[in-house]
Design a protein around this motif. Structure first.
Motif, mmCIF file in Angstrom:
data_model
loop_
_atom_site.group_PDB
_atom_site.id
_atom_site.type_symbol
_atom_site.label_atom_id
_atom_site.label_comp_id
_atom_site.label_asym_id
_atom_site.label_seq_id
_atom_site.Cartn_x
_atom_site.Cartn_y
_atom_site.Cartn_z
ATOM 1 N N PRO A 293 0.818 -1.198 -0.082
ATOM 2 C CA PRO A 293 -0.237 0.222 -0.232
ATOM 3 C C PRO A 293 1.200 1.455 0.038
ATOM 4 C CG PRO A 293 -0.277 -1.201 2.098
ATOM 5 C CD PRO A 293 0.325 -1.814 1.239
ATOM 6 N N LEU A 294 2.246 1.085 0.847
ATOM 7 C CA LEU A 294 2.471 2.392 0.929
ATOM 8 C C LEU A 294 3.766 2.549 -0.829
ATOM 9 C CD1 LEU A 294 4.104 4.490 2.694
ATOM 10 C CD2 LEU A 294 5.730 3.367 3.429
ATOM 11 N N GLY A 295 4.089 1.478 -0.969
ATOM 12 C CA GLY A 295 4.301 1.572 -2.958
ATOM 13 C C GLY A 295 2.829 2.306 -3.460
ATOM 14 N N LEU A 296 2.424 1.424 -3.122
ATOM 15 C CA LEU A 296 1.411 2.214 -4.038
ATOM 16 C C LEU A 296 1.036 3.399 -4.202
ATOM 17 C CD1 LEU A 296 -0.241 0.650 -6.032
ATOM 18 C CD2 LEU A 296 -2.051 0.513 -4.562
ATOM 19 N N LEU A 297 0.887 3.997 -2.752
ATOM 20 C CA LEU A 297 0.540 5.739 -2.521
ATOM 21 C C LEU A 297 2.049 6.565 -3.256
ATOM 22 C CD1 LEU A 297 -0.991 5.865 1.036
ATOM 23 C CD2 LEU A 297 -1.989 6.142 -1.063
ATOM 24 N N LEU A 298 2.833 6.383 -3.026
ATOM 25 C CA LEU A 298 4.384 6.957 -3.569
ATOM 26 C C LEU A 298 3.876 7.145 -4.618
ATOM 27 C CD1 LEU A 298 6.840 5.093 -1.251
ATOM 28 C CD2 LEU A 298 5.964 7.940 -1.690
ATOM 29 N N ALA A 299 3.644 5.769 -5.034
ATOM 30 C CA ALA A 299 3.586 5.807 -6.911
ATOM 31 C C ALA A 299 1.986 6.777 -7.858
ATOM 32 C CB ALA A 299 3.733 4.537 -7.729
ATOM 33 N N LEU A 300 1.830 6.728 -6.925
ATOM 34 C CA LEU A 300 0.307 7.159 -7.303
ATOM 35 C C LEU A 300 0.881 8.809 -6.918
ATOM 36 C CD1 LEU A 300 -3.360 5.618 -6.028
ATOM 37 C CD2 LEU A 300 -2.177 6.392 -8.443
ATOM 38 N N GLY A 301 1.689 9.105 -6.018
ATOM 39 C CA GLY A 301 2.085 10.668 -5.468
ATOM 40 C C GLY A 301 2.854 10.931 -6.647
ATOM 41 N N ARG A 302 3.878 10.592 -7.063
ATOM 42 C CA ARG A 302 5.006 10.404 -7.942
ATOM 43 C C ARG A 302 4.175 11.014 -9.567
ATOM 44 N NH1 ARG A 302 11.263 8.573 -8.766
ATOM 45 N NH2 ARG A 302 11.471 10.521 -9.802
ATOM 46 N N ARG A 303 3.467 10.119 -9.570
ATOM 47 C CA ARG A 303 2.542 11.159 -10.804
ATOM 48 C C ARG A 303 1.273 11.736 -10.935
ATOM 49 N NH1 ARG A 303 3.248 9.540 -15.616
ATOM 50 N NH2 ARG A 303 1.634 8.694 -16.190
ATOM 51 N N SER A 304 1.734 11.991 -9.860
ATOM 52 C CA SER A 304 0.056 12.873 -9.173
ATOM 53 C C SER A 304 0.862 14.693 -10.140
ATOM 54 C CB SER A 304 0.404 13.510 -7.812
ATOM 55 O OG SER A 304 -0.721 14.627 -7.564
ATOM 56 N N ALA A 305 -0.680 15.648 -10.401
ATOM 57 C CA ALA A 305 -1.103 16.442 -10.806
ATOM 58 C C ALA A 305 -0.555 17.399 -9.666
ATOM 59 C CB ALA A 305 -1.630 17.004 -11.776
ATOM 60 N N LEU A 306 -0.671 17.662 -9.024
ATOM 61 C CA LEU A 306 -0.381 18.236 -7.490
ATOM 62 C C LEU A 306 1.060 18.485 -6.547
ATOM 63 C CD1 LEU A 306 -2.959 16.460 -5.603
ATOM 64 C CD2 LEU A 306 -3.142 18.576 -6.891
ATOM 65 N N PRO A 307 1.943 19.467 -7.444
ATOM 66 C CA PRO A 307 3.318 19.444 -7.202
ATOM 67 C C PRO A 307 3.721 18.761 -5.518
ATOM 68 C CG PRO A 307 2.200 21.521 -7.800
ATOM 69 C CD PRO A 307 1.352 21.098 -7.554
ATOM 70 N N LEU A 308 3.065 19.985 -5.021
ATOM 71 C CA LEU A 308 3.781 19.571 -3.668
ATOM 72 C C LEU A 308 3.604 17.787 -2.520
ATOM 73 C CD1 LEU A 308 4.348 21.276 -1.108
ATOM 74 C CD2 LEU A 308 2.088 20.354 0.065
ATOM 75 N N VAL A 309 2.534 17.443 -3.559
ATOM 76 C CA VAL A 309 2.417 15.523 -3.601
ATOM 77 C C VAL A 309 3.697 15.193 -4.439
ATOM 78 C CG1 VAL A 309 1.266 13.503 -3.737
ATOM 79 C CG2 VAL A 309 -0.206 15.591 -3.398
ATOM 80 N N ARG A 310 3.527 15.117 -5.385
ATOM 81 C CA ARG A 310 4.698 14.744 -6.270
ATOM 82 C C ARG A 310 6.314 15.268 -5.702
ATOM 83 N NH1 ARG A 310 3.492 17.594 -11.071
ATOM 84 N NH2 ARG A 310 5.204 19.155 -11.008
ATOM 85 N N TRP A 311 6.389 16.384 -4.869
ATOM 86 C CA TRP A 311 7.773 16.167 -4.857
ATOM 87 C C TRP A 311 8.136 15.861 -3.540
ATOM 88 C CZ3 TRP A 311 6.880 22.953 -5.117
ATOM 89 C CH2 TRP A 311 7.406 23.499 -6.157
ATOM 90 N N LEU A 312 7.407 15.602 -2.055
ATOM 91 C CA LEU A 312 7.031 14.721 -0.957
ATOM 92 C C LEU A 312 7.673 13.436 -1.702
ATOM 93 C CD1 LEU A 312 4.312 16.717 1.162
ATOM 94 C CD2 LEU A 312 7.285 16.397 0.824
ATOM 95 N N SER A 313 7.227 13.015 -2.902
ATOM 96 C CA SER A 313 6.520 11.839 -3.026
ATOM 97 C C SER A 313 8.387 11.503 -3.868
ATOM 98 C CB SER A 313 6.248 11.082 -4.221
ATOM 99 O OG SER A 313 4.556 10.926 -3.675
ATOM 100 N N THR A 314 8.626 12.116 -4.819
ATOM 101 C CA THR A 314 9.781 12.167 -5.542
ATOM 102 C C THR A 314 11.348 12.357 -4.429
ATOM 103 O OG1 THR A 314 9.105 13.000 -7.100
ATOM 104 C CG2 THR A 314 10.531 12.597 -7.143
ATOM 105 N N ILE A 315 11.160 13.040 -3.070
ATOM 106 C CA ILE A 315 11.472 13.146 -2.192
ATOM 107 C C ILE A 315 11.861 12.038 -1.050
ATOM 108 C CG2 ILE A 315 12.711 14.391 -0.210
ATOM 109 C CD1 ILE A 315 11.529 17.080 -1.072
#
Lengths: 392, 405
Positions: B216-238
């Motif tokens: 589940p954590l990996g799934l959330l992170l993957a979705l976060g990294r593909r998200s259109a929302l910059p903040l979520v994307r950055w946090l996941s990428t970091i």
């Protein structure tokens, strides 16, 4: 609908249906949750550390380390500061990484190409190797090489010699090596420089020949001169010494690879090569069959087709995953600490055990490996750029 | 120059030449001089290696270290009086596995084909003949029978009851908690402290827990990294990049040390739990990248089609995008699970007695001095069987889900 939301009075229901509101709200909620979690964890950390009477800081790195390190590429004495001990660890890691990447590239490519061999035995051998090695944990293989293979070599008294070039005993492996450390560095540096120069000359020549249809002779001569100069330097310039067995057991001359280093390198190379072999195989398979057929119909034979037509195209597919495989190798060198090879991670844990500073040491480890991975990525990306097709 | 015209211009495929062993060898081993040379060299080297290995295995090797410590290797220092609980756990898992197999194979004409019957025979023969399993034959044979019976039952039930798949998933999910209860005790059973969990039991437990937590954590992170929302994307990428840049052994070791520091004063989770958390946090970052690749492979048209049907973001993700992305990512995800399973060996270096750890502690016993090769080869076989089975399973699932035309 959305554009008049500014002019109409505030309406909760409209706002809740507006996607833009949710986009912002979701980010704000995420930020708050992350910040809350961070402040919870960091607050606890702060409280725990102050309770133990420690202040965060890297000043301890200047204290004398006080432990000795089994092998090191740079000068080190036990009362040198911690940062120097860590530097020794880093140099050991780097030597493992560099030798590992070089050998893995050779073995992995060979095993990958072998899986296209017409020889049934060689094909099966390559598949067997990949199937066996990939499904057994690296740490287990590391122990196997260290204890069961290198540990079972004879004692120095009845050591094994391999035709005057190599001597094996349970203290390590002895190989021919340059006369001094400076000469060895010169040799390695010259090899890298020659390889880069040769690559550029070759590309220049190819470009010239494509553009003008003739020429490239000067570049060819340049390549030959470069090759001869390099060969001359390698053979005569480095003052090679060969390991020689002593009467009473033991060895003089040559380079001693300790048992720890040899085992770590062997395990890493065998393990990573199996993955590289699969990457190479997938890369070659990705080149369409028509390329083979077209090249064969021009009368080229199989070896040449592979070298000139298929492999350059396969490289485009191979290099990106190869990059992450090399990074894995880099990170996996940290396992060598389990067989007491004093690499970066091993020195760092000793430092932690002596100073009791988990957070600072962890940051040092993290930064080191991140930088190493970053450097590999930069180099590989550069390489990737040169092998990509320039499509019109 | 003469041209040869074929006798008939039929478009039938060329005749298949029946290859005898000699012709086969000539084609595959001795087609030209280089090939022949290669064959001869390989036969000499490999033959020599295999012969000396067999010689070693039959004469020099002292395999006694395996049967004498079989219990330790399987369960660590788990109290022998409580072994019935482990047997019950094994029976439950095998029963569920059989049931799932039956339900999956409900449309096959015969569940027990010739190959599978041979497989059963081989397993039974192994249990009867292989020395370390001999004391447990009476427990193991009924469990094999249970697999067969539950498979047959699963097939019948699967044909009658619809939605059996969901029920099975729920059962598997519940079985995880039953397993914890059976291993650890509590709630009416005698508790067993976690430092008595060990061997293969601990390896499997940490691997399964790691997989369950990291997915589940990996799934959330993957979705976060593909998200259109910059903040979520950055946090996941970091998060992903930081974790992927650090060796697992560093994370595990520091997890043992630092997790207590990050928690409120005095709370100190169990060592196994700390290891599982570190494993899961590590694997999630890798899993996220695998899932991201799957997400990227879903064509844009799928998003647009879903949007044009009026589905909102969560529904599009849940019903349209994720099922396709996960299907594409299955090989990579299973690969990640395999490496997570292999990574559990690192728990040995942070002092947990999982399979490799218990192997090392047995080797430290003066009685078994120098029996490295025997022990490590045996452990390698166990790991190989599990990893190979997982990759085989993933290939099956891939074939089953393959909907390409």
């Amino acid at each position: 609908m959305a554009h008049n939301s500014g002019s109409t009075p505030f309406n909760l229901r409209v706002m809740l249906r507006d996607e833009r509101f949710w986009k912002i709200a979701f980010q704000v909620i995420t930020l708050i949750v992350v910040l809350l979690l961070l402040s919870f964890f960091l607050g606890n950390l702060n409280r725990n550390l102050t309770q133990q009477g420690r202040v965060f800081g890297f000043a301890f790195l200047r204290n004398p380390a006080g432990f000795s390190i089994g092998e090191s590429l740079i000068q080190y004495r036990p009362n040198d500061p911690y940062w120097r001990a860590l530097l020794v660890g880093l140099s050991n890691t780097l030597s493992l990484v560099a030798a590992g990447i070089a050998l893995t590239t050779v073995l992995g490519t060979a095993a990958g190409v072998a899986s296209f061999s017409k020889n049934w035995l060689l094909y099966k051998l390559s598949r067997l190797y990949v199937g066996l090695v990939r499904n057994v944990p690296l740490l287990l293989q590391l122990f196997f090489w260290y204890f069961a293979i290198f540990g079972m070599l004879p004692r120095p008294v009845d050591q094994l010699g391999v035709s005057g070039l190599m001597i094996l005993n349970n203290r390590g492996i002895f190989i021919p090596w340059a006369g001094s450390a400076g000469l060895a560095l010169l040799g390695i540096g010259a090899t890298i420089a020659a390889a880069i120069a040769a690559l550029y000359l070759w590309q220049w020549r190819t470009r010239l020949r494509i553009e003008t249809g003739t020429g490239g002779r000067n570049q060819l001569i340049g390549l030959i001169v470069l090759g001869v100069a390099w060969m001359g330097l390698m053979v005569f310039g480095l003052g090679w010494t060969f390991p020689e067995a002593l009467e009473a057991g033991g060895v003089t001359g040559g380079l001693r690879l300790t048992r720890e280093y040899a085992a770590a390198l062997t395990a890493l190379v065998f393990y990573t090569s199996a993955f590289v072999a699969e990457i190479v195989r997938a890369g070659i398979q990705s080149v369409s069959k028509g390329q083979w057929e077209a090249a064969r119909s021009l009368g080229l034979h199989a070896g040449i087709v592979m070298r000139l037509v298929v492999f350059p195209q396969a490289l485009r597919v191979i290099i990106p995953p190869l990059n992450s495989e090399f990074m894995n190798l880099t990170k996996n060198t940290s396992l060598a600490f389990a067989i007491a090879f004093p690499e970066m991670y091993s020195v760092a844990t000793t430092t932690y055990n002596q100073t009791g500073r988990p957070v600072e040491v962890f940051l040092v480890i993290m930064a080191t490996y991140l930088v190493l991975c970053l450097i590999i990525t930069l180099v590989m990306n550069q390489l990737n750029r040169t092998v990509q097709f320039k499509e019109r | 120059m003469t041209t040869v015209t074929p006798d008939s211009l039929s478009s039938a495929p060329p005749e298949v030449l029946a290859l005898g062993p000699v012709a086969w060898a000539k084609k595959n081993l001795f087609s030209d001089w280089f090939n022949s040379l290669l064959t001869v060299v390989l036969v000499l080297v490999l033959g020599g290696g295999i012969l000396s290995l067999i010689h070693w295995a039959l004469t020099t090797a002292q395999w006694q270290v395996i049967p004498n410590n079989f219990d330790l290797l399987m369960t660590g220092t788990y109290p022998p009086a409580l072994y019935p609980r482990i047997w019950a756990l094994l029976a439950m898992i095998c029963g569920l596995a059989g049931l799932s197999w039956g339900v999956l194979g409900r449309n096959l004409s015969t569940l027990f084909s010739r190959n599978i019957l041979i497989g059963f025979a081989v397993v039974c023969a192994f249990i009867v003949i292989f020395p370390p399993t001999r004391p447990s034959t009476l427990q193991l044979l009924p469990i094999v029978a249970l697999v067969a019976v539950s498979a047959a039952a699963g097939r019948q039930v699967g044909r009658r009851v619809r939605g059996m798949g969901n029920i099975l998933s729920l059962l598997w999910f519940l079985s995880y908690f039953v397993a914890i209860w059976l291993i650890g005790g509590g709630l009416g059973l005698t508790p067993v402290r976690t430092n008595e969990w060990g061997g293969l039991l601990l390896t499997l437990f940490t691997a399964v827990s790691g997989i369950v937590l990291c997915f589940p954590l990996g799934l959330l992170l993957a979705l976060g990294r593909r998200s259109a929302l910059p903040l979520v994307r950055w946090l996941s990428t970091i998060y992903i990049e930081l974790v992927r840049g650090v060796p697992l052994v560093a994370l595990l070791f520091m997890g043992q040390v630092m997790i207590p520091l990050f928690l409120p004063v005095g709370s100190r989770p169990d060592r196994i739990l700390r290891a599982i958390i570190a494993l899961a946090l590590f694997s999630a970052a890798y899993l996220a990248e695998n899932v991201r690749a799957g997400l990227q492979a879903v064509p844009r048209g799928q998003h647009e089609a879903a949007a044009s049907l009026g589905l909102n973001k969560p529904m599009t993700l849940g019903f349209i995008i994720l099922p396709q992305a996960l299907k594409i990512a299955i090989p990579a995800i299973v690969g990640q699970f395999i490496s997570l399973f292999q990574d559990t060996t690192l728990l040995a270096v942070v002092g947990l007695a999982e399979l490799l750890g218990i192997g090392r502690s047995i080797l430290a016993n003066p009685t078994y001095l120098g029996r490295f090769a025997e022990m490590y080869l045996f452990l390698a076989v166990i790991y190989w069987v599990f990893c190979y089975a997982m990759s085989l399973g993933s290939r099956r699932i891939e074939e089953k889900l393959n909907t390409d035309h």
